[in-house]
Design a protein around this motif. Structure first.
Motif, short mmCIF file in Angstrom:
data_model
loop_
_atom_site.label_atom_id
_atom_site.label_comp_id
_atom_site.label_asym_id
_atom_site.label_seq_id
_atom_site.Cartn_x
_atom_site.Cartn_y
_atom_site.Cartn_z
N VAL A 268 0.80 -1.13 0.24
CA VAL A 268 -0.01 0.04 0.00
C VAL A 268 1.00 1.30 -0.02
CG1 VAL A 268 -1.59 1.32 1.42
CG2 VAL A 268 -2.04 -1.08 1.03
N LEU A 269 1.59 1.24 0.95
CA LEU A 269 2.67 2.34 1.04
C LEU A 269 3.75 2.60 -0.30
CD1 LEU A 269 3.76 2.20 4.52
CD2 LEU A 269 2.40 3.75 3.86
N PHE A 270 3.96 1.56 -1.05
CA PHE A 270 4.64 1.58 -2.38
C PHE A 270 3.82 2.00 -3.29
CE2 PHE A 270 6.09 -0.27 -6.10
CZ PHE A 270 7.39 0.25 -6.32
N VAL A 271 2.34 1.74 -3.37
CA VAL A 271 1.69 2.41 -4.29
C VAL A 271 1.28 3.72 -3.93
CG1 VAL A 271 -0.81 2.45 -5.03
CG2 VAL A 271 0.53 0.40 -5.01
N TYR A 272 1.25 4.25 -2.73
CA TYR A 272 1.00 5.50 -2.36
C TYR A 272 2.09 6.61 -2.56
CZ TYR A 272 0.31 9.92 0.57
OH TYR A 272 0.19 11.21 0.95
N VAL A 273 3.44 6.14 -2.65
CA VAL A 273 4.66 6.82 -3.12
C VAL A 273 4.50 7.23 -4.65
CG1 VAL A 273 7.15 6.90 -3.59
CG2 VAL A 273 6.21 5.99 -1.22
N PHE A 274 4.22 6.27 -5.31
CA PHE A 274 4.11 6.53 -6.74
C PHE A 274 2.77 7.13 -7.26
CE2 PHE A 274 7.50 3.41 -6.29
CZ PHE A 274 8.54 4.27 -6.63
N ALA A 275 1.87 7.01 -6.52
CA ALA A 275 0.49 7.39 -7.29
C ALA A 275 -0.22 8.47 -6.43
CB ALA A 275 -0.26 6.11 -7.42
N LYS A 276 0.50 9.08 -5.35
CA LYS A 276 0.02 9.88 -4.46
C LYS A 276 -0.58 11.03 -4.96
CE LYS A 276 4.50 11.92 -3.51
NZ LYS A 276 5.71 11.77 -2.89
N ASP A 277 -0.21 11.66 -5.87
CA ASP A 277 -0.82 12.92 -6.39
C ASP A 277 -2.10 12.66 -7.41
OD1 ASP A 277 1.54 14.56 -5.54
OD2 ASP A 277 2.71 13.83 -7.19
N GLY A 278 -2.28 11.30 -7.64
CA GLY A 278 -3.54 11.15 -8.31
C GLY A 278 -4.70 10.73 -7.36
N PHE A 279 -4.63 10.71 -6.16
CA PHE A 279 -5.49 10.20 -5.31
C PHE A 279 -6.78 11.13 -5.23
CE2 PHE A 279 -2.67 6.82 -3.59
CZ PHE A 279 -3.33 6.05 -3.75
N ARG B 42 -6.29 19.22 -13.08
CA ARG B 42 -5.45 18.42 -12.27
C ARG B 42 -5.05 17.21 -12.68
NH1 ARG B 42 -7.37 20.57 -6.42
NH2 ARG B 42 -7.65 22.57 -6.82
N ILE B 43 -4.14 16.62 -12.33
CA ILE B 43 -3.59 15.19 -12.90
C ILE B 43 -4.36 14.22 -12.34
CG2 ILE B 43 -1.50 16.04 -13.51
CD1 ILE B 43 -0.34 14.29 -10.99
N GLY B 44 -4.37 13.15 -12.85
CA GLY B 44 -4.91 11.71 -12.28
C GLY B 44 -3.64 10.71 -12.19
N PHE B 45 -4.04 9.32 -12.12
CA PHE B 45 -3.16 8.39 -11.69
C PHE B 45 -2.07 8.15 -12.98
CE2 PHE B 45 -6.37 7.14 -9.03
CZ PHE B 45 -5.62 6.89 -7.74
N GLY B 46 -2.62 8.46 -14.28
CA GLY B 46 -1.89 8.37 -15.29
C GLY B 46 -0.80 9.27 -15.45
N GLN B 47 -0.84 10.47 -14.99
CA GLN B 47 0.44 11.42 -14.86
C GLN B 47 1.14 11.16 -13.81
OE1 GLN B 47 -2.86 12.57 -15.73
NE2 GLN B 47 -2.38 11.98 -17.82
#
Length: 159
Positions: free
Chosen positions: A49-60, A84-89
């Motif tokens: 979960v934390l690994f995903v948060y690090v890389f996708a945090k700005d898309g949440f 604003r950006i989503g997960f893709g960016q």
């Protein structure tokens, strides 16, 4: 349509430290040496979960990590601040942290670029803005500038 100033380095650093705390505090609470059985599975799930948060945090949260939300910052498209950006960016933007010494490199990039962009912003065509500092319009004068070897138009902001 609203336009904003690029975020100050100090606010970006504060948001980064808040996000880093979100990632590291659970590991200090759960001591990996004392984990057995079911707790080991919980630890592994937490790690994922934390690994995903690090890389996708700005898309949440509509272009905001929890740190950015607290600091009133957002990640937007460079040429269209209304989006604003989503997960893709968010994911390619944050993959830049895998580069060795990325934080040191990014500090110099943020200070050196007129729009305070870092490596991940160049890859994703994004920028971080301060939601508390609105400006009248996106572009006044335009000049060509090289960012990561690509010529692009750079905005000169109203005050």
């Amino acid at each position: 349509m609203s336009y904003y100033e690029p975020a100050a380095f100090s606010k970006r650093l504060s948001a980064y430290l808040i996000d880093a705390g979100i990632v590291w505090v659970p590991f200090f609470i759960l001591d990996e040496n004392n984990i057995e059985g079911g707790l080991a599975i919980l630890y592994f799930i937490l790690l994922l979960v934390l690994f995903v948060y690090v890389f996708a945090k700005d898309g949440f949260f509509n272009g905001q990590s929890l740190g950015k939300k607290i600091m009133k910052l957002a990640v937007v498209y460079y040429h269209d601040q209304s989006k604003r950006i989503g997960f893709g960016q968010a994911i390619p933007r944050n993959l830049a942290f895998l580069v060795p010494f990325a934080l040191v490199i990014m500090v110099f990039q943020i200070h050196g670029h007129p729009s305070r962009r870092r490596l991940g912003d160049g890859i994703s065509n994004t920028m971080v803005v301060d939601l508390e500092k609105k400006v009248k319009g996106p572009f006044v004068g335009k000049k060509e500038e090289t960012f990561l070897g690509v010529k692009e138009k750079v905005s000169k902001r109203f005050s």
